[in-house]
Design a protein around this motif. Structure first.
Motif, PDB file in Angstrom:
ATOM      1  N   GLU A 161       0.920  -1.192  -0.163  1.00 52.62           N
ATOM      2  CA  GLU A 161       0.236   0.005   0.055  1.00 52.62           C
ATOM      3  C   GLU A 161       0.733   1.148  -0.077  1.00 52.62           C
ATOM      4  O   GLU A 161       2.067   1.131   0.307  1.00 52.62           O
ATOM      5  CB  GLU A 161      -0.922  -0.161   1.400  1.00 52.62           C
ATOM      6  CG  GLU A 161      -0.129  -0.049   2.578  1.00 52.62           C
ATOM      7  CD  GLU A 161      -0.996  -0.384   3.921  1.00 52.62           C
ATOM      8  OE1 GLU A 161      -2.360  -0.930   3.709  1.00 52.62           O
ATOM      9  OE2 GLU A 161      -0.683   0.040   4.788  1.00 52.62           O
ATOM     10  N   ASN A 167      -7.439   6.122  -6.202  1.00 50.61           N
ATOM     11  CA  ASN A 167      -8.338   4.995  -6.827  1.00 50.61           C
ATOM     12  C   ASN A 167      -7.587   4.557  -8.021  1.00 50.61           C
ATOM     13  O   ASN A 167      -7.480   3.468  -8.510  1.00 50.61           O
ATOM     14  CB  ASN A 167      -9.672   5.364  -6.764  1.00 50.61           C
ATOM     15  CG  ASN A 167     -10.487   5.622  -5.513  1.00 50.61           C
ATOM     16  OD1 ASN A 167      -9.766   4.961  -4.504  1.00 50.61           O
ATOM     17  ND2 ASN A 167     -11.220   6.279  -5.565  1.00 50.61           N
ATOM     18  N   GLU A 168      -7.335   5.669  -8.766  1.00 57.28           N
ATOM     19  CA  GLU A 168      -6.679   5.376 -10.329  1.00 57.28           C
ATOM     20  C   GLU A 168      -5.251   4.521 -10.321  1.00 57.28           C
ATOM     21  O   GLU A 168      -5.155   3.479 -10.831  1.00 57.28           O
ATOM     22  CB  GLU A 168      -6.441   6.526 -11.148  1.00 57.28           C
ATOM     23  CG  GLU A 168      -5.964   6.219 -12.532  1.00 57.28           C
ATOM     24  CD  GLU A 168      -5.654   7.680 -13.211  1.00 57.28           C
ATOM     25  OE1 GLU A 168      -5.328   7.435 -14.329  1.00 57.28           O
ATOM     26  OE2 GLU A 168      -5.907   8.413 -12.591  1.00 57.28           O
ATOM     27  N   GLN A 170      -4.399   2.508  -7.550  1.00 57.68           N
ATOM     28  CA  GLN A 170      -4.560   1.264  -6.880  1.00 57.68           C
ATOM     29  C   GLN A 170      -4.278   0.058  -7.703  1.00 57.68           C
ATOM     30  O   GLN A 170      -3.768  -0.984  -7.583  1.00 57.68           O
ATOM     31  CB  GLN A 170      -6.031   0.984  -6.288  1.00 57.68           C
ATOM     32  CG  GLN A 170      -6.153   0.104  -5.215  1.00 57.68           C
ATOM     33  CD  GLN A 170      -5.437   0.366  -4.025  1.00 57.68           C
ATOM     34  OE1 GLN A 170      -5.449   1.493  -3.341  1.00 57.68           O
ATOM     35  NE2 GLN A 170      -4.683  -0.458  -3.668  1.00 57.68           N
ATOM     36  N   ASN A 171      -4.855   0.321  -8.999  1.00 53.43           N
ATOM     37  CA  ASN A 171      -4.572  -0.993  -9.942  1.00 53.43           C
ATOM     38  C   ASN A 171      -3.119  -1.076 -10.485  1.00 53.43           C
ATOM     39  O   ASN A 171      -2.727  -2.071 -11.105  1.00 53.43           O
ATOM     40  CB  ASN A 171      -5.623  -0.613 -11.217  1.00 53.43           C
ATOM     41  CG  ASN A 171      -7.007  -0.622 -10.707  1.00 53.43           C
ATOM     42  OD1 ASN A 171      -7.529  -1.347  -9.699  1.00 53.43           O
ATOM     43  ND2 ASN A 171      -7.903   0.129 -11.390  1.00 53.43           N
ATOM     44  N   THR A 172      -2.396  -0.133 -10.174  1.00 54.97           N
ATOM     45  CA  THR A 172      -0.865  -0.138 -10.732  1.00 54.97           C
ATOM     46  C   THR A 172      -0.135  -1.039  -9.736  1.00 54.97           C
ATOM     47  O   THR A 172       0.908  -1.542 -10.173  1.00 54.97           O
ATOM     48  CB  THR A 172      -0.303   1.010 -10.963  1.00 54.97           C
ATOM     49  OG1 THR A 172      -0.358   1.804  -9.675  1.00 54.97           O
ATOM     50  CG2 THR A 172      -1.155   2.013 -12.228  1.00 54.97           C
ATOM     51  N   LYS A 174       0.821  -4.419  -8.408  1.00 52.42           N
ATOM     52  CA  LYS A 174       0.631  -5.781  -8.609  1.00 52.42           C
ATOM     53  C   LYS A 174       1.459  -6.649  -7.605  1.00 52.42           C
ATOM     54  O   LYS A 174       2.485  -6.237  -7.142  1.00 52.42           O
ATOM     55  CB  LYS A 174       1.231  -6.206  -9.979  1.00 52.42           C
ATOM     56  CG  LYS A 174       0.844  -5.403 -11.307  1.00 52.42           C
ATOM     57  CD  LYS A 174      -0.416  -5.551 -11.789  1.00 52.42           C
ATOM     58  CE  LYS A 174      -0.932  -4.778 -12.892  1.00 52.42           C
ATOM     59  NZ  LYS A 174      -2.167  -4.225 -13.049  1.00 52.42           N
ATOM     60  N   LYS A 175       0.617  -7.571  -7.055  1.00 51.19           N
ATOM     61  CA  LYS A 175       1.300  -8.206  -5.978  1.00 51.19           C
ATOM     62  C   LYS A 175       0.743  -9.749  -6.061  1.00 51.19           C
ATOM     63  O   LYS A 175      -0.612 -10.076  -6.438  1.00 51.19           O
ATOM     64  CB  LYS A 175       0.745  -7.797  -4.420  1.00 51.19           C
ATOM     65  CG  LYS A 175      -0.598  -7.658  -4.397  1.00 51.19           C
ATOM     66  CD  LYS A 175      -0.719  -6.925  -2.930  1.00 51.19           C
ATOM     67  CE  LYS A 175      -2.445  -6.959  -2.604  1.00 51.19           C
ATOM     68  NZ  LYS A 175      -2.767  -5.999  -1.696  1.00 51.19           N
ATOM     69  N   THR A 176       1.595 -10.764  -5.967  1.00 47.07           N
ATOM     70  CA  THR A 176       1.408 -12.233  -6.317  1.00 47.07           C
ATOM     71  C   THR A 176       2.078 -12.892  -5.243  1.00 47.07           C
ATOM     72  O   THR A 176       3.493 -12.321  -5.058  1.00 47.07           O
ATOM     73  CB  THR A 176       1.879 -12.830  -7.584  1.00 47.07           C
ATOM     74  OG1 THR A 176       3.061 -12.433  -7.902  1.00 47.07           O
ATOM     75  CG2 THR A 176       0.820 -12.104  -8.565  1.00 47.07           C
ATOM     76  N   GLN A 192      -0.551   8.672 -15.312  1.00 46.14           N
ATOM     77  CA  GLN A 192      -0.746   8.334 -13.686  1.00 46.14           C
ATOM     78  C   GLN A 192      -0.115   8.997 -12.686  1.00 46.14           C
ATOM     79  O   GLN A 192      -0.715   9.075 -11.616  1.00 46.14           O
ATOM     80  CB  GLN A 192      -0.763   6.841 -13.637  1.00 46.14           C
ATOM     81  CG  GLN A 192      -1.873   5.908 -14.513  1.00 46.14           C
ATOM     82  CD  GLN A 192      -1.328   4.572 -14.558  1.00 46.14           C
ATOM     83  OE1 GLN A 192      -0.167   4.222 -14.500  1.00 46.14           O
ATOM     84  NE2 GLN A 192      -2.484   3.683 -14.610  1.00 46.14           N
TER      85      GLN A 192
END
Length: 884
Positions: A161, A167-168, A170-172, A174-176, A192
């Motif tokens: 975080e 909000n825009e 947030q999608n950038t 990436k976590k796995t 962005q």
């Protein structure tokens, strides 16, 4: 920005078994047509050690070399003598240090900066946390954070975080994660990064945090690699121990107001979190000691209700009997154990909160440390919380470490109550006491700390060591501890082959990571032991920590990194220290010359320390105020006082100044100078305006009467805006400001310059100038007042004190963490002065030397609360009963 484009910034972190290896790479190009200075500055966690730095300009790499501090000293002094800011690392926030370096880059040339740092991630509240400060200060075409985590035990959760994430954005993120591997990436596009569609400002400004935890099928995990081992111990699902907690709270006058309210707010929330089988008590200390109950009390609902009422009625007043309060708390806790009032299997803790220094009862800190250690006798930890800037943090830290606890700063901000509560949460759930991890002595050397008073839920114990035989590939460990219901006792074993099997994914491993983890932990613990050590023991700890810092190339408080720059740069090398704290670059040239004597039109009391020895004084008039120019053939210290209690201390070696207010009522007499050796004292009596200014929160006050005395010569001089009286023994002589006088007698020379000033020289040669400020007689508000200048204060002794006198000796300070304040034009900062941290605000004072009519704004750092933390003691200590 300014022709310099940062076109790439990458933060690459690789974490292997909690040990993080971070590389920050920044690439910039000079788009201008002349050479420009390019800055690289990043914020690093305070817990990290820098291990490498380099910059590459037009294909040529300039590396940083880590050396012993002493060995780097000549380069450092050489750099300073060239007038550059040689220190590259300074504290910049609660959790961060700032690394800054700059280099001149030719037109169209490119520069690449690369900084590497390492740290062991600590587990708190059940998660490991990695903290990255993001602040590129401009839009960056190629910006990327990439974090790879490899944990042999397997990863159970992964979070990422950012405080700046919209909000825009947030999608950038990436976590796995899967099995032993975790991956986080953050790569916003140029658009962005914008604060708005057409804006050129970057939204990237704040903290990026990665948190994760590992699988725990067993209470611990042991790893062996190439002759070193690391042992992680964090058992789960244990029953919680009950705790016995004594809160020792400072309720002296300096806690009055917001600090006291925040403390009470935190205590009420802490009472809400108490379990019914816990025991607790409150000890309050100011000039005297107050206790809530004579002994520890169980946290029943009825007792908690009574405690809440007690907390709500706490008030702040008086001085600081820290020793008395702490000793009373220890006595109550010791008695509870001796009389079996508390369960045998329970964890005892003392938490002390103070915002000042002991000044009643035993105030010698070494004596307090000795007595507290003897009384606690290793039975339980002492946690010391230092609130605000007035504390002697070194003393609190030594005393806590001496008693198996730790010290923590509580910053005097709006979230202080949350800081207090957050600390309590860390220690509120003890699971084990007296934990020992025992390793075979004949197999292991250089073991880090392996016995721990308490193990708290959500934390982790880490022990590392080196095998005597580097080829050894097996280890057996005995683990002991006391739990809530039973003793904990088991043996754990591990083979090097098992570790190798767990580490088949070799690309995640950087170098000899377990060896570096061991070195990091060992250095960290050696430096901590140094805090309480003395004599030969301290020398040995220093030598050991230094040798390891140099071997593993860590920038620690004992080493420096010399950064060499291209020859065309004025400052060929800079020094990176930890934790050297220096002024921000933009402060470097704030004051090009030390101030001479300034008399303000704003009728403010000014205390000025100036590196000038006046040989004569001339006076010139503007339309608003007289100005006194002082000409200096040779440097010495010079001070002045003028106007409404508003003090400025000029610090010539810093080319900067400190200012503070004294807000007191008319009629009060303040001690300005007191020298017990020469017998010279100067006191000033305050007057106010003719009537109160209804629009002002704080009323103006000025010096309306000065008393200058030499006790040894039985001489007294009383000065008011109407007359001057000299008393020599029983003889009195009087003059008015309409007189022009030159008077010489034994031990006294007095010159009165009609309606302007008087010059006085006494005894040892210390000289004073008193300036008369006359206002329009029919002025509805203001009245005539006096200003005082001290010349040749070097003629006074080292023991001179008083509101001015204490500053006759040179004073040094460091500014860190400059950030926006409540006034957008006046940033706040943290000032380190006299080993204290103060919150200060950038302000201005008028200098009327060059422009007598309008004056020139001279910047200074404003210390709040009547100079608290800057002046010795508190301002009320300087109130005296009479002029003589």
């Amino acid at each position: 920005v300014n022709g310099i484009e940062i076109y790439s910034m990458k933060i690459d972190s690789k974490v292997t078994s909690r040990f993080a290896h971070n590389v920050i790479t920044s690439r910039a190009v000079n788009r201008g047509n002349v050479s420009k200075e390019v800055f690289f500055d990043v914020d690093l966690p305070k817990t990290a050690f820098i291990t490498n730095f380099s910059m590459t300009i037009d294909g040529v790499t300039y590396p940083g070399n880590i050396k012993e501090k002493e060995a780097a000293k000549k380069q450092y002094e050489k750099a300073v003598s060239r007038g550059q800011t040689a220190g590259l690392v300074k504290a910049s926030g609660r959790k961060t240090e700032k690394f800054t370096v700059s280099v001149n880059v030719k037109a169209a040339s490119k520069v690449t900066f690369e900084l590497t740092y390492e740290e062991l991630l600590k587990r708190q509240f059940g998660k490991y946390e990695m903290f990255i400060k993001v602040k590129p200060k401009q839009l960056v075409k190629d910006f990327e954070i990439e974090v790879d985590i490899f944990e042999p035990q397997g990863i159970t959760e992964l979070e990422a975080e950012g405080t700046f994430i919209t909000n825009e954005l947030q999608n950038t993120i990436k976590k796995t994660f899967s099995g032993k591997k975790g991956h986080v990436s953050f790569k916003p596009t140029l658009d962005q990064q914008r604060t708005c569609a057409t804006c050129s400002q970057s939204v990237l400004d704040g903290d990026f945090t990665v948190k994760y935890d590992v699988k725990r099928t067993t209470p611990d995990n042991l790893q062996i690699v190439h002759g070193y081992f690391v042992h992680f111990f964090a058992p789960t699902n244990l029953p919680k121990l009950s705790k016995n907690i004594i809160f020792v709270l400072d309720t002296s006058g300096s806690m009055h107001g917001r600090e006291m309210e925040q403390t009470k707010e935190a205590m009420l929330k802490i009472l809400d979190d108490m379990k019914e089988d816990d025991f607790f008590n409150f000890i309050l200390f100011d000039s005297k000691i107050s206790i809530w109950k004579e002994k520890l009390i169980r946290a029943t609902p009825e007792n908690l209700d009574e405690a809440r009422k007690f907390v709500q009625h706490i008030s702040a007043d008086g001085l600081t009997n820290l020793h008395g309060g702490l000793m009373r708390g220890i006595d109550i806790l010791n008695a509870a154990h001796e009389e079996n009032l508390v369960p045998k299997r329970s964890a005892s803790i003392i938490i002390m909160l103070t915002d000042g220094q002991p000044n009643v009862g035993i105030s010698n800190t070494q004596e307090i440390e000795k007595e507290v250690k003897k009384a606690i006798n290793g039975r339980y930890p002492l946690y010391n919380l230092g609130f605000g800037s007035g504390v002697d943090y070194g003393f609190l830290e030594r005393m806590a470490l001496d008693n198996k606890g730790l010290a923590r700063r509580i910053y005097p901000d709006s979230d202080a109550a949350l800081q207090l509560q957050g600390f309590y949460d860390e220690v509120s759930n003890p699971m084990l006491i007296d934990v020992e991890l025992n390793y075979p002595e004949n197999e292991i050397s250089d073991l880090t700390t392996n016995s721990f008073k308490h193990f708290y839920d959500g934390s982790e114990i880490v022990v590392a060591g080196r095998f005597i035989d580097s080829n050894q590939n097996h280890l057996s460990v005995d683990v002991r501890g006391e739990g809530a219901t039973d003793p904990l006792s088991y043996t754990t074993q591990q083979d090097a082959e098992d570790t190798a099997q767990a580490f088949q994914e070799q690309q995640y491993i950087f170098g000899e990571y377990i060896e570096r983890l061991w070195a990091y932990l060992t250095i960290e613990q050696l430096l901590e032991k140094r805090i309480t050590a003395t004599g030969e023991e301290k020398e040995n700890l220093t030598a050991e920590a230094l040798a390891l810092s140099l071997k593993y190339k860590f920038v620690t408080p004992l080493t420096s990194m010399v950064v060499t720059k291209p020859e065309e740069n004025d400052n060929e090398e800079g020094i990176a220290d930890k934790p050297t704290e220096v002024l921000n670059m933009y402060l470097k040239n704030l004051l090009s010359k030390p101030n001479t004597c300034v008399v303000c039109a704003k009728l403010l009391l000014i205390v000025k320390l100036i590196s000038i020895k006046p040989s004569f004084i001339t006076k010139s008039y503007g339309q608003t105020s007289p100005v006194y120019h002082t000409y200096a053939p040779q440097p010495t210290w010079y001070t002045s006082v003028d106007g409404d209690p508003h003090f400025i201390i000029s610090v010539p070696q810093k080319k900067d100044a400190i200012c503070f207010n004294i807000n007191e009522n008319p009629g009060m007499i303040l001690n300005l100078i007191n020298d017990p050796v020469t017998g010279i004292t100067v006191n000033g009596e305050l007057i106010g305006d003719k009537k109160a200014n209804s629009g002002a929160k704080v009323q103006n006050s000025y010096f309306g009467k000065l008393g200058i005395a030499n006790k040894h010569l039985d001489l007294k001089l009383t000065v008011t805006p109407e007359k001057i009286t000299i008393q020599n023994g029983d003889e009195k002589t009087g003059f008015t400001w309409l007189d022009s006088v030159t008077l010489q007698q034994t031990g006294l020379t007095l010159i009165i310059n009609r309606k302007k000033n008087l010059v006085l020289s006494m005894g040892s040669g210390a000289s004073f100038v008193v300036v008369l400020h006359q206002v329009w007689k029919k002025h509805p508000l203001h009245q005539d007042f006096l200003g005082l200048y001290t010349l040749q204060s070097d003629k006074l002794s080292e023991q001179t004190h008083g509101l001015l006198g204490q500053f006759f000796r040179p004073i040094d300070f460091t500014i860190l963490e400059i950030h926006p304040g409540s006034d957008p034009e006046k940033p706040d900062a943290t000032m380190i002065v006299k080993n204290k941290e103060l919150t200060v605000t950038r302000g201005w004072q008028k200098d009327y030397r060059r422009d007598p009519k309008h004056g020139v704004d001279v910047p200074c750092w404003f210390v709040h609360d009547n100079g608290a933390g800057l002046i010795d003691g508190v301002h009320t200590d300087y109130i005296v009963s009479s002029l003589f």
